[in-house]
Write a protein that holds these residues in place. Structure first.
Motif, PDB file in Angstrom:
ATOM      1  N   ILE A 261       0.843  -1.203   0.000  1.00  0.00           N
ATOM      2  CA  ILE A 261       0.000   0.000   0.000  1.00  0.00           C
ATOM      3  C   ILE A 261       0.878   1.253   0.000  1.00  0.00           C
ATOM      4  O   ILE A 261       0.595   2.230  -0.713  1.00  0.00           O
ATOM      5  CB  ILE A 261      -0.951  -0.020   1.209  1.00  0.00           C
ATOM      6  CG1 ILE A 261      -1.966  -1.159   1.052  1.00  0.00           C
ATOM      7  CG2 ILE A 261      -1.667   1.328   1.359  1.00  0.00           C
ATOM      8  CD1 ILE A 261      -2.825  -1.396   2.274  1.00  0.00           C
ATOM      9  N   TYR A 262       1.957   1.222   0.801  1.00  0.00           N
ATOM     10  CA  TYR A 262       2.892   2.358   0.822  1.00  0.00           C
ATOM     11  C   TYR A 262       3.449   2.608  -0.578  1.00  0.00           C
ATOM     12  O   TYR A 262       3.543   3.759  -1.028  1.00  0.00           O
ATOM     13  CB  TYR A 262       4.030   2.079   1.799  1.00  0.00           C
ATOM     14  CG  TYR A 262       5.240   2.959   1.581  1.00  0.00           C
ATOM     15  CD1 TYR A 262       5.249   4.281   2.018  1.00  0.00           C
ATOM     16  CD2 TYR A 262       6.367   2.475   0.907  1.00  0.00           C
ATOM     17  CE1 TYR A 262       6.343   5.102   1.801  1.00  0.00           C
ATOM     18  CE2 TYR A 262       7.468   3.277   0.691  1.00  0.00           C
ATOM     19  CZ  TYR A 262       7.458   4.589   1.144  1.00  0.00           C
ATOM     20  OH  TYR A 262       8.548   5.396   0.900  1.00  0.00           O
ATOM     21  N   ARG A 263       3.795   1.540  -1.292  1.00  0.00           N
ATOM     22  CA  ARG A 263       4.356   1.677  -2.638  1.00  0.00           C
ATOM     23  C   ARG A 263       3.356   2.334  -3.583  1.00  0.00           C
ATOM     24  O   ARG A 263       3.710   3.203  -4.389  1.00  0.00           O
ATOM     25  CB  ARG A 263       4.763   0.299  -3.175  1.00  0.00           C
ATOM     26  CG  ARG A 263       5.949  -0.320  -2.483  1.00  0.00           C
ATOM     27  CD  ARG A 263       6.099  -1.778  -2.889  1.00  0.00           C
ATOM     28  NE  ARG A 263       6.291  -1.895  -4.322  1.00  0.00           N
ATOM     29  CZ  ARG A 263       7.386  -2.425  -4.890  1.00  0.00           C
ATOM     30  NH1 ARG A 263       8.383  -2.850  -4.141  1.00  0.00           N
ATOM     31  NH2 ARG A 263       7.478  -2.502  -6.198  1.00  0.00           N
ATOM     32  N   ILE A 264       2.096   1.910  -3.504  1.00  0.00           N
ATOM     33  CA  ILE A 264       1.072   2.463  -4.387  1.00  0.00           C
ATOM     34  C   ILE A 264       0.833   3.938  -4.074  1.00  0.00           C
ATOM     35  O   ILE A 264       0.715   4.773  -4.989  1.00  0.00           O
ATOM     36  CB  ILE A 264      -0.237   1.652  -4.266  1.00  0.00           C
ATOM     37  CG1 ILE A 264      -0.017   0.230  -4.816  1.00  0.00           C
ATOM     38  CG2 ILE A 264      -1.371   2.345  -5.005  1.00  0.00           C
ATOM     39  CD1 ILE A 264      -1.168  -0.726  -4.551  1.00  0.00           C
ATOM     40  N   VAL A 265       0.759   4.271  -2.788  1.00  0.00           N
ATOM     41  CA  VAL A 265       0.560   5.673  -2.384  1.00  0.00           C
ATOM     42  C   VAL A 265       1.738   6.520  -2.852  1.00  0.00           C
ATOM     43  O   VAL A 265       1.565   7.620  -3.392  1.00  0.00           O
ATOM     44  CB  VAL A 265       0.388   5.784  -0.860  1.00  0.00           C
ATOM     45  CG1 VAL A 265       0.407   7.248  -0.417  1.00  0.00           C
ATOM     46  CG2 VAL A 265      -0.908   5.119  -0.419  1.00  0.00           C
ATOM     47  N   LEU A 266       2.954   6.013  -2.663  1.00  0.00           N
ATOM     48  CA  LEU A 266       4.144   6.746  -3.099  1.00  0.00           C
ATOM     49  C   LEU A 266       4.128   6.967  -4.605  1.00  0.00           C
ATOM     50  O   LEU A 266       4.421   8.073  -5.086  1.00  0.00           O
ATOM     51  CB  LEU A 266       5.402   5.974  -2.696  1.00  0.00           C
ATOM     52  CG  LEU A 266       6.740   6.572  -3.153  1.00  0.00           C
ATOM     53  CD1 LEU A 266       6.959   7.944  -2.525  1.00  0.00           C
ATOM     54  CD2 LEU A 266       7.896   5.631  -2.804  1.00  0.00           C
ATOM     55  N   ALA A 267       3.778   5.933  -5.351  1.00  0.00           N
ATOM     56  CA  ALA A 267       3.720   6.053  -6.811  1.00  0.00           C
ATOM     57  C   ALA A 267       2.689   7.098  -7.231  1.00  0.00           C
ATOM     58  O   ALA A 267       2.932   7.896  -8.144  1.00  0.00           O
ATOM     59  CB  ALA A 267       3.383   4.699  -7.436  1.00  0.00           C
ATOM     60  N   ALA A 268       1.538   7.115  -6.543  1.00  0.00           N
ATOM     61  CA  ALA A 268       0.495   8.085  -6.872  1.00  0.00           C
ATOM     62  C   ALA A 268       0.951   9.515  -6.587  1.00  0.00           C
ATOM     63  O   ALA A 268       0.724  10.427  -7.390  1.00  0.00           O
ATOM     64  CB  ALA A 268      -0.776   7.772  -6.081  1.00  0.00           C
ATOM     65  N   VAL A 269       1.610   9.707  -5.449  1.00  0.00           N
ATOM     66  CA  VAL A 269       2.105  11.039  -5.090  1.00  0.00           C
ATOM     67  C   VAL A 269       3.120  11.523  -6.117  1.00  0.00           C
ATOM     68  O   VAL A 269       3.072  12.667  -6.592  1.00  0.00           O
ATOM     69  CB  VAL A 269       2.730  11.022  -3.688  1.00  0.00           C
ATOM     70  CG1 VAL A 269       3.462  12.344  -3.411  1.00  0.00           C
ATOM     71  CG2 VAL A 269       1.656  10.789  -2.627  1.00  0.00           C
ATOM     72  N   ILE A 270       4.048  10.655  -6.478  1.00  0.00           N
ATOM     73  CA  ILE A 270       5.076  11.027  -7.451  1.00  0.00           C
ATOM     74  C   ILE A 270       4.446  11.364  -8.800  1.00  0.00           C
ATOM     75  O   ILE A 270       4.808  12.357  -9.442  1.00  0.00           O
ATOM     76  CB  ILE A 270       6.093   9.883  -7.628  1.00  0.00           C
ATOM     77  CG1 ILE A 270       6.869   9.657  -6.335  1.00  0.00           C
ATOM     78  CG2 ILE A 270       7.070  10.196  -8.755  1.00  0.00           C
ATOM     79  CD1 ILE A 270       7.646   8.372  -6.319  1.00  0.00           C
ATOM     80  N   TYR A 271       3.475  10.555  -9.211  1.00  0.00           N
ATOM     81  CA  TYR A 271       2.845  10.767 -10.514  1.00  0.00           C
ATOM     82  C   TYR A 271       2.128  12.114 -10.583  1.00  0.00           C
ATOM     83  O   TYR A 271       2.310  12.889 -11.521  1.00  0.00           O
ATOM     84  CB  TYR A 271       1.875   9.625 -10.816  1.00  0.00           C
ATOM     85  CG  TYR A 271       1.181   9.778 -12.141  1.00  0.00           C
ATOM     86  CD1 TYR A 271       1.834   9.447 -13.334  1.00  0.00           C
ATOM     87  CD2 TYR A 271      -0.115  10.289 -12.215  1.00  0.00           C
ATOM     88  CE1 TYR A 271       1.200   9.598 -14.554  1.00  0.00           C
ATOM     89  CE2 TYR A 271      -0.744  10.453 -13.438  1.00  0.00           C
ATOM     90  CZ  TYR A 271      -0.079  10.096 -14.598  1.00  0.00           C
ATOM     91  OH  TYR A 271      -0.702  10.263 -15.816  1.00  0.00           O
ATOM     92  N   PHE A 272       1.324  12.395  -9.566  1.00  0.00           N
ATOM     93  CA  PHE A 272       0.509  13.622  -9.612  1.00  0.00           C
ATOM     94  C   PHE A 272       1.285  14.886  -9.262  1.00  0.00           C
ATOM     95  O   PHE A 272       0.952  15.968  -9.744  1.00  0.00           O
ATOM     96  CB  PHE A 272      -0.705  13.468  -8.669  1.00  0.00           C
ATOM     97  CG  PHE A 272      -1.747  12.515  -9.189  1.00  0.00           C
ATOM     98  CD1 PHE A 272      -2.495  12.827 -10.303  1.00  0.00           C
ATOM     99  CD2 PHE A 272      -1.958  11.300  -8.572  1.00  0.00           C
ATOM    100  CE1 PHE A 272      -3.449  11.953 -10.802  1.00  0.00           C
ATOM    101  CE2 PHE A 272      -2.907  10.408  -9.059  1.00  0.00           C
ATOM    102  CZ  PHE A 272      -3.665  10.744 -10.169  1.00  0.00           C
ATOM    103  N   VAL A 273       2.314  14.758  -8.442  1.00  0.00           N
ATOM    104  CA  VAL A 273       3.076  15.945  -8.024  1.00  0.00           C
ATOM    105  C   VAL A 273       4.212  16.254  -8.986  1.00  0.00           C
ATOM    106  O   VAL A 273       4.464  17.417  -9.341  1.00  0.00           O
ATOM    107  CB  VAL A 273       3.621  15.759  -6.600  1.00  0.00           C
ATOM    108  CG1 VAL A 273       4.507  16.947  -6.218  1.00  0.00           C
ATOM    109  CG2 VAL A 273       2.476  15.628  -5.608  1.00  0.00           C
TER     110      VAL A 273
END
Length: 275
Positions: A261-273
């Motif tokens: 879950i941490y990996r998915i959240v991190l990937a989402a943050v990186i993608y959108f930011v």
């Protein structure tokens, strides 16, 4: 070499030491932090920056050698096992070789391609998500009764299968430990046994990768960048000495899904930011 370059080496070494043993991709985290804060490819050159990210991983792996010194001495035949321990099954060096062979062969073939095309934030985001799905599947589909409680019970067939799945980690962000621990859990290994086997395999794999990377980039490793490498290597080693103990206690308690879950959240943050 100025203080900012040494600070970059220190921070990247800390990131490496903290993330090498968790299935979250240490290379991916270093690439993200570097692209966001330091841009060492512009600070030095792409060749130096990529070599640095490979070589300092051996600083973390050296911590494994220190903490598992007796096991490595026994596997190499430099220390004899006596008493009741001699009657118990033990992980053999040949089993480790079977586990690392697929990654070693494919890594040697595709090293140039990986260095040229896959060391970027975009590819890391993809690897983080795909690796997370594998980790979630491992926890959901793993046998409820663990057939292998300790690393000494790993079979040759299990070692080879884990080694083949490990090849997925050639994609930055996928995570070598994430792929191998997931494969081990799916095969019936306990999370601790899978983690132990992962760390033992890491020593020759990352040692060999570091050596080859240095040899190929030898002309680019000039005297002025050596302090950059030394600071990163030492910081990775010291931080890893602490983080490996913490992770081995953590993995049996929380399993893989929270880390996925941490990996998915991190990937989402990186993608959108950032992307």
């Amino acid at each position: 070499m100025d203080w900012w370059e040494l600070f970059a080496a220190l921070v990247l070494g800390v990131v490496e030491g903290l993330t090498e043993f968790a299935p979250v991709s240490s290379t991916g985290h270093m690439i993200i932090v570097d692209d966001w804060l330091f841009k060492t490819k512009e600070m030095f050159s792409p060749e130096v920056a990529n070599t640095f990210k490979v070589v300092i991983q051996f600083g973390s792996i050296l911590a494994v050698v220190v903490l598992m010194w007796e096991r490595f001495m026994t596997m190499l035949g430099l220390k004899k096992v006596t008493g009741e321990q001699a009657l118990q099954p033990r992980l053999k060096l040949t089993q480790v070789i079977v586990g690392i062979l697929p990654f070693g062969v494919l890594g040697f073939i595709f090293e140039d391609f990986i260095d040229t095309y896959l060391f970027s934030t975009q590819t890391v985001v993809i690897g983080l998500v795909l690796g997370a799905f594998l980790m979630i599947a491992a926890d959901l589909l793993a046998p409820r009764v663990k057939k292998v409680e300790t690393v000494d019970q790993v079979t040759y067939k299990q070692a080879l299968t884990i080694g083949l799945v490990q090849c997925l980690a050639m994609w930055p962000g996928f995570s070598r430990s994430g792929s191998t621990i997931s494969a081990g859990v799916l095969l019936g290994l306990s999370h601790r046994a899978a983690a132990d086997f992962t760390f033992i395999m890491a020593v020759p794999i990352i040692g060999g990768a570091s050596f080859l990377s240095l040899v190929k980039s030898w002309d680019a490793i000039t005297a002025d960048v050596i302090p950059f490498f030394v600071v990163g290597f030492i910081s990775a080693f010291l931080v890893a000495l602490v983080s490996i103990r913490f992770f081995l206690k953590l993995i049996n308690r929380i399993k893989l899904i929270p880390l996925a879950i941490y990996r998915i959240v991190l990937a989402a943050v990186i993608y959108f930011v950032f992307l």
